[in-house]
Design a protein around this motif. Structure first.
Motif, short mmCIF file in Angstrom:
data_model
loop_
_atom_site.label_atom_id
_atom_site.label_comp_id
_atom_site.label_asym_id
_atom_site.label_seq_id
_atom_site.Cartn_x
_atom_site.Cartn_y
_atom_site.Cartn_z
N ALA A 15 34.72 39.97 27.25
CA ALA A 15 35.02 39.53 25.88
C ALA A 15 36.03 38.38 25.87
O ALA A 15 35.94 37.47 25.04
CB ALA A 15 35.57 40.71 25.08
N ALA A 16 36.97 38.40 26.83
CA ALA A 16 37.98 37.34 26.91
C ALA A 16 37.40 36.04 27.47
O ALA A 16 37.93 34.96 27.24
CB ALA A 16 39.15 37.79 27.78
N GLY A 17 36.30 36.15 28.23
CA GLY A 17 35.63 34.97 28.75
C GLY A 17 36.19 34.40 30.03
O GLY A 17 35.80 33.32 30.46
N ASN A 18 37.10 35.14 30.68
CA ASN A 18 37.64 34.63 31.94
C ASN A 18 38.15 35.78 32.80
O ASN A 18 38.45 36.88 32.30
CB ASN A 18 38.77 33.63 31.70
N LEU A 19 38.26 35.50 34.09
CA LEU A 19 38.78 36.47 35.05
C LEU A 19 39.82 35.73 35.88
O LEU A 19 39.49 34.89 36.71
CB LEU A 19 37.65 37.00 35.94
N SER A 20 41.08 36.05 35.65
CA SER A 20 42.18 35.36 36.34
C SER A 20 42.40 35.95 37.73
O SER A 20 41.80 36.96 38.11
CB SER A 20 43.46 35.50 35.53
N GLU A 21 43.32 35.34 38.48
CA GLU A 21 43.65 35.86 39.80
C GLU A 21 44.23 37.27 39.70
O GLU A 21 43.89 38.15 40.50
CB GLU A 21 44.64 34.93 40.50
N ASP A 22 45.08 37.50 38.71
CA ASP A 22 45.64 38.84 38.51
C ASP A 22 44.54 39.84 38.15
O ASP A 22 44.57 41.00 38.57
CB ASP A 22 46.69 38.83 37.40
N ASP A 23 43.55 39.37 37.38
CA ASP A 23 42.43 40.25 37.02
C ASP A 23 41.64 40.66 38.26
O ASP A 23 41.22 41.82 38.40
CB ASP A 23 41.49 39.55 36.04
N VAL A 24 41.43 39.71 39.16
CA VAL A 24 40.70 40.02 40.39
C VAL A 24 41.48 41.04 41.22
O VAL A 24 40.90 41.96 41.80
CB VAL A 24 40.44 38.74 41.21
N ILE A 25 42.79 40.88 41.27
CA ILE A 25 43.63 41.86 41.98
C ILE A 25 43.48 43.23 41.36
O ILE A 25 43.36 44.25 42.06
CB ILE A 25 45.10 41.41 41.96
N ASN A 26 43.45 43.29 40.04
CA ASN A 26 43.27 44.58 39.35
C ASN A 26 41.91 45.18 39.64
O ASN A 26 41.78 46.40 39.82
CB ASN A 26 43.46 44.40 37.85
N VAL A 27 40.87 44.35 39.66
CA VAL A 27 39.53 44.85 39.98
C VAL A 27 39.53 45.44 41.39
O VAL A 27 38.95 46.50 41.63
CB VAL A 27 38.47 43.72 39.86
N ARG A 28 40.17 44.75 42.33
CA ARG A 28 40.24 45.26 43.70
C ARG A 28 40.94 46.62 43.73
O ARG A 28 40.51 47.53 44.47
CB ARG A 28 40.97 44.25 44.59
N ARG A 29 41.98 46.77 42.95
CA ARG A 29 42.69 48.07 42.91
C ARG A 29 41.79 49.17 42.35
O ARG A 29 41.81 50.31 42.82
CB ARG A 29 43.95 47.94 42.07
N TYR A 30 40.99 48.80 41.35
CA TYR A 30 40.06 49.78 40.77
C TYR A 30 39.07 50.26 41.83
O TYR A 30 38.88 51.48 42.03
CB TYR A 30 39.29 49.16 39.61
#
Length: 332
Positions: A15-30
């Protein structure tokens, strides 16, 4: 406030339209929080990848890594991709209606290159995806550069080579008829284009490999692998590693196959000698192979340069040419 689930997090990022570096780190944690990646988590990653939003560069590292872990490293036995898992991967890629974006192609290639054995259909899927991209000018072959429809650039040659090498590592060394057909289709579609010089060599050697080296080294079955799962890591393996063995075998044509098996030390020497005998027999171009080649080359009534290169390669390498090929060979 409860932490959002992975699916909820993915929905929010889409919905936000982007995936930041911090977001990728969070995805990896998930996905790696429990030291494994589930199929459900993999499907969430595909949903995020298919959203076509703006991604940080680190996403292009995480996505193929996670898919590789699902299909190869977490497989039982490790390294052996089942038909079901291969079908799952293709279905996920096709879920958005597009045939294999660059990130998805990287995931497929990671799987093929790291797997000890994978269904041939998966390698053919990757090969066809690259071929279709070259023909249409749309697709995964070069990131950030415009594709010129119907032209095989050097980047595409190397990507096709990578797909074929990957198929050798996971399935066997011999080029299959299905692979040769894809290469011929691609050659027919780009016959008058200013293709990269490397395409002619790759086309000739790959098709000749199918015709003259029908037998090849095959990884053990899944059943045997359950009993000897670490067989590739045993002392006395191939000189230069398995990847170097296959690369030498494929890149040198039939002569390379002979040379590669000539380098094979114990405990593989006996099988290597058997393979040399089989390959020597298969260097003879049979009537069926010759008929197939005559039909493929003669479809438009013109003998093109790449096809001449293929015929020259066969004439130089094959000790016994079938009579039906001689009229073609006389033209080169």
């Amino acid at each position: 406030m409860a932490k959002p689930t992975l699916n909820e997090f993915v929905t929010a990022r889409i919905a936000a339209g982007n995936l930041s570096e911090d977001d990728v780190i969070n995805v990896r944690r998930y996905v790696y929080g429990d030291m494994a990646v589930s199929v459900e988590e993999g499907e969430a990653l595909f949903r995020l990848n298919n959203a076509d939003i703006t991604y940080h560069d680190t996403w292009y590292e995480l996505f193929p890594e996670a898919i590789l872990d699902i299909l190869v490293h977490q497989a039982k036995p490790e390294g052996y991709v089942s038909e079901d898992k291969a079908a799952w991967l293709v279905n996920q890629i096709m879920a958005d209606g597009h045939i294999c974006g660059k990130t998805e192609l990287d995931a497929v290639l990671h799987v093929l290159e790291k797997a000890r054995e994978a269904p041939e259909s998966l390698e053919q899927f990757a090969l066809r995806a690259v071929a279709d991209s070259v023909i249409s000018g749309k697709g995964p072959t070069r990131s950030g550069l415009d594709l010129k429809p119907g032209v095989i650039a050097e980047a595409e040659v190397e990507l096709l080579r990578r797909v074929l090498y990957a198929g050798a590592g996971s399935r066997g060394v011999a080029i299959s008829k299905a692979e040769a057909e894809v290469l011929f289709d691609l050659n027919d579609a780009t016959i008058e284009a200013e293709n990269a010089p490397g395409w002619s060599e790759l086309f000739a050697k790959a098709v000749a490999n199918y015709m003259m080296a029908m037998s090849g080294f095959t990884p053990p079955s899944r059943k045997i692998a359950l009993e000897r799962e670490n067989w590739l890591e045993q002392p006395g393996g191939f000189e230069g590693g398995l990847g170097g063995f296959f690369k030498k075998m494929f890149s040198g044509g039939v002569g390379g196959i002979r040379d590669a098996y000539g380098d094979t030390p114990d405990p593989f020497t006996a099988r290597g000698n058997e393979m040399l005998a089989e390959i020597a027999a298969n260097e003879v171009v049979t009537e069926d192979e010759a008929s197939w080649l005559v039909e493929r080359i003669g479809r438009d009534g013109i003998l093109h340069e790449n096809e001449k290169a293929l015929l020259r390669f066969i004439r130089e390498e094959s000790p016994n040419i079938h009579p039906s090929l001689r009229p073609l060979l006389e033209k080169v």
